[in-house]
Design an enzyme around this catalytic site. Structure first.
Site, PDB file in Angstrom:
ATOM      1  NE  ARG A 163      -2.757  -1.504   4.662  1.00  0.00           N
ATOM      2  CZ  ARG A 163      -4.014  -1.556   4.252  1.00  0.00           C
ATOM      3  NH1 ARG A 163      -4.812  -2.491   4.704  1.00  0.00           N
ATOM      4  NH2 ARG A 163      -4.486  -0.675   3.375  1.00  0.00           N
ATOM      5  NE  ARG A 218      -7.912   0.813   5.382  1.00  0.00           N
ATOM      6  CZ  ARG A 218      -7.794   2.126   5.623  1.00  0.00           C
ATOM      7  NH1 ARG A 218      -8.109   2.618   6.799  1.00  0.00           N
ATOM      8  NH2 ARG A 218      -7.359   2.935   4.672  1.00  0.00           N
ATOM      9  CD  GLU A 245       2.687 -13.267  15.631  1.00  0.00           C
ATOM     10  OE1 GLU A 245       2.675 -12.097  16.035  1.00  0.00           O
ATOM     11  OE2 GLU A 245       2.191 -14.216  16.276  1.00  0.00           O
ATOM     12  CB  SER A 262      -7.701  -3.590   2.876  1.00  0.00           C
ATOM     13  OG  SER A 262      -7.407  -2.395   3.557  1.00  0.00           O
ATOM     14  CG  ASP A 275      -2.092   0.924   1.089  1.00  0.00           C
ATOM     15  OD1 ASP A 275      -2.406   1.330  -0.061  1.00  0.00           O
ATOM     16  OD2 ASP A 275      -2.699   1.271   2.115  1.00  0.00           O
ATOM     17  N   GLY A 276       0.263   2.345  -0.458  1.00  0.00           N
ATOM     18  CA  GLY A 276       0.912   3.650  -0.363  1.00  0.00           C
ATOM     19  C   GLY A 276       1.574   4.143  -1.646  1.00  0.00           C
ATOM     20  CG  ASN A 321      -7.775  -1.794  -5.287  1.00  0.00           C
ATOM     21  OD1 ASN A 321      -6.838  -2.580  -5.136  1.00  0.00           O
ATOM     22  ND2 ASN A 321      -8.045  -0.855  -4.387  1.00  0.00           N
ATOM     23  NE  ARG A 325      -1.632   6.439   1.465  1.00  0.00           N
ATOM     24  CZ  ARG A 325      -1.764   5.514   2.407  1.00  0.00           C
ATOM     25  NH1 ARG A 325      -1.524   5.811   3.662  1.00  0.00           N
ATOM     26  NH2 ARG A 325      -2.135   4.292   2.070  1.00  0.00           N
TER      27      ARG A 325
HETATM   28  C1  IPE Z   1      -5.376  -2.705  -0.325  1.00  0.00           C
HETATM   29  O1  IPE Z   1      -5.009  -1.383  -0.465  1.00  0.00           O
HETATM   30  C2  IPE Z   1      -5.390  -3.367  -1.677  1.00  0.00           C
HETATM   31  C3  IPE Z   1      -4.085  -3.572  -2.292  1.00  0.00           C
HETATM   32  C4  IPE Z   1      -2.926  -3.318  -1.742  1.00  0.00           C
HETATM   33  C5  IPE Z   1      -4.125  -4.119  -3.620  1.00  0.00           C
HETATM   34  P1  IPE Z   1      -6.127  -0.240  -0.593  1.00  0.00           P
HETATM   35  O2  IPE Z   1      -5.408   1.036  -0.715  1.00  0.00           O
HETATM   36  O3  IPE Z   1      -7.075  -0.578  -1.682  1.00  0.00           O
HETATM   37  O4  IPE Z   1      -6.880  -0.374   0.798  1.00  0.00           O
HETATM   38  P2  IPE Z   1      -7.709   0.686   1.624  1.00  0.00           P
HETATM   39  O5  IPE Z   1      -8.671   1.314   0.666  1.00  0.00           O
HETATM   40  O6  IPE Z   1      -6.745   1.675   2.173  1.00  0.00           O
HETATM   41  O7  IPE Z   1      -8.363  -0.125   2.694  1.00  0.00           O
HETATM   42  C1  IPE Z   2      -1.439   0.331  -3.403  1.00  0.00           C
HETATM   43  O1  IPE Z   2      -1.253   1.700  -3.408  1.00  0.00           O
HETATM   44  C2  IPE Z   2      -1.703  -0.233  -4.788  1.00  0.00           C
HETATM   45  C3  IPE Z   2      -3.084  -0.648  -5.005  1.00  0.00           C
HETATM   46  C4  IPE Z   2      -4.032  -0.637  -4.123  1.00  0.00           C
HETATM   47  C5  IPE Z   2      -3.425  -1.104  -6.351  1.00  0.00           C
HETATM   48  P1  IPE Z   2      -2.468   2.703  -3.404  1.00  0.00           P
HETATM   49  O2  IPE Z   2      -2.844   3.001  -4.827  1.00  0.00           O
HETATM   50  O3  IPE Z   2      -3.580   2.209  -2.566  1.00  0.00           O
HETATM   51  O4  IPE Z   2      -1.815   3.987  -2.775  1.00  0.00           O
HETATM   52  P2  IPE Z   2      -2.413   4.919  -1.633  1.00  0.00           P
HETATM   53  O5  IPE Z   2      -2.828   4.021  -0.510  1.00  0.00           O
HETATM   54  O6  IPE Z   2      -3.579   5.626  -2.242  1.00  0.00           O
HETATM   55  O7  IPE Z   2      -1.302   5.809  -1.267  1.00  0.00           O
HETATM   56 MG    MG Z   3      -4.042   2.390  -0.611  1.00  0.00          MG
END
Ligand code: IPE
Ligand code: IPE
Ligand code: MG
Length: 241
Positions: free
Chosen positions: A187, A193, A206, A195, A19-20, A67, A23
């Site tokens: 994560r 969370r 863990e 997700s 994730d991230g 997504n 951002r």
């Molecule tokens: C979880 O990340 C899904 C993946 C990493 C593919 P999200 O960015 O979609 O999750 P939320 O919306 O923060 O819960």
């Molecule tokens: C994770 O990064 C990749 C996917 C969920 C596909 P994000 O696209 O969720 O990035 P943030 O959480 O918005 O930063």
């Molecule tokens: Mg995300």
């Protein structure tokens, strides 16, 4: 730290919520999609290092059921990146003895994605150092719905007694029944969370969360996660030993 510390405890099975990306890119003033592009480097390094360390199964959350609610342009960018990944990472998978499998619903994936996925799965089918499971169009609740339907069909056909259904039956009807449940769930990007990821399989995983965004994740951070994992006492409901 350029070499793996010698106190690493390597779990049999690891799952990662990558994730991230968005951002990370926005912080640099870039479009979100550039974060996804840079995420590939982190995927390659994580896959290679997990295989080298002897992890048996690595499951990466690449695209969730939820997504699909993102803007169409972002979905299109993610799908084209996925297609590129499926082709360009083939040498890395082969060199590291990695077998690729998919977890998720196939219905909404395009024929091109499904074809490239099938080709990579077939190409790597004989590899046996590590299994890389890509969770794409994956949701844990839909996985459980699909498992319940498959079990219900067997009951309706008289092939299975309701009383014979146990935990092993549920596990056997998930998308990748051959994979061991994750021992460690990583994560990135700080959210506390799950997700909708592997709800059944992570019952006793863990959990290790880092504030780093996925494009920044490197093998040193994987080692940190494994060191933290090694210090956990996995009690499985028992009293401390
Ligand atoms: C979880 O990340 C899904 C993946 C990493 C593919 P999200 O960015 O979609 O999750 P939320 O919306 O923060 O819960
Ligand atoms: C994770 O990064 C990749 C996917 C969920 C596909 P994000 O696209 O969720 O990035 P943030 O959480 O918005 O930063
Ligand atoms: Mg995300």
């Amino acid at each position: 730290m350029s070499e793996a510390p010698d106190d690493l405890v390597v779990p049999r099975s690891i799952a990662v919520i990558m994730d991230g990306n968005g951002r990370w890119a926005r912080k640099k003033g870039w479009q979100r999609v550039r974060g996804h592009e840079h995420g590939i480097t982190a995927v390659r390094e994580t896959v290679t290092e997990c295989a080298r360390l002897g992890v048996q199964a690595l499951t990466l959350y690449a695209f969730s059921e939820e997504n699909w609610s993102r803007p169409e342009t972002e979905i299109a960018a993610l799908m084209s990146l996925l297609k590129r990944f499926l082709v360009e990472e083939r040498p890395t998978l082969m060199q590291n003895g990695v077998k690729l499998v998919h977890a998720g619903r196939r219905e909404r994936l395009s024929p091109e994605v499904l074809a490239l996925l099938a080709e990579s799965v077939a190409l790597t089918a004989g590899n046996d150092r590590m299994t890389l499971c890509l969770a794409i169009s994956y949701g844990a609740r839909t996985e459980l719905v699909d498992a319940m339907r498959a079990i219900a069909r067997k009951v309706a056909a008289g092939q299975l007694e309701p009383e014979a259904i146990d935990e092993a039956t549920i596990s056997a009807h998930l998308y990748r029944p051959e994979l061991p449940d994750p021992d460690l769930l990583i994560r990135t990007a700080g959210e506390l969370r799950v997700s909708n990821f592997l709800l059944w399989q992570i019952s006793y995983a863990e959990i290790w969360v880092t504030d780093l965004c996925w494009p920044e994740f490197r093998k040193q951070h994987l080692w940190q996660a494994l060191q933290a994992y090694g210090k956990r006492e996995r009690r499985f409901g028992r009293v401390p030993s």
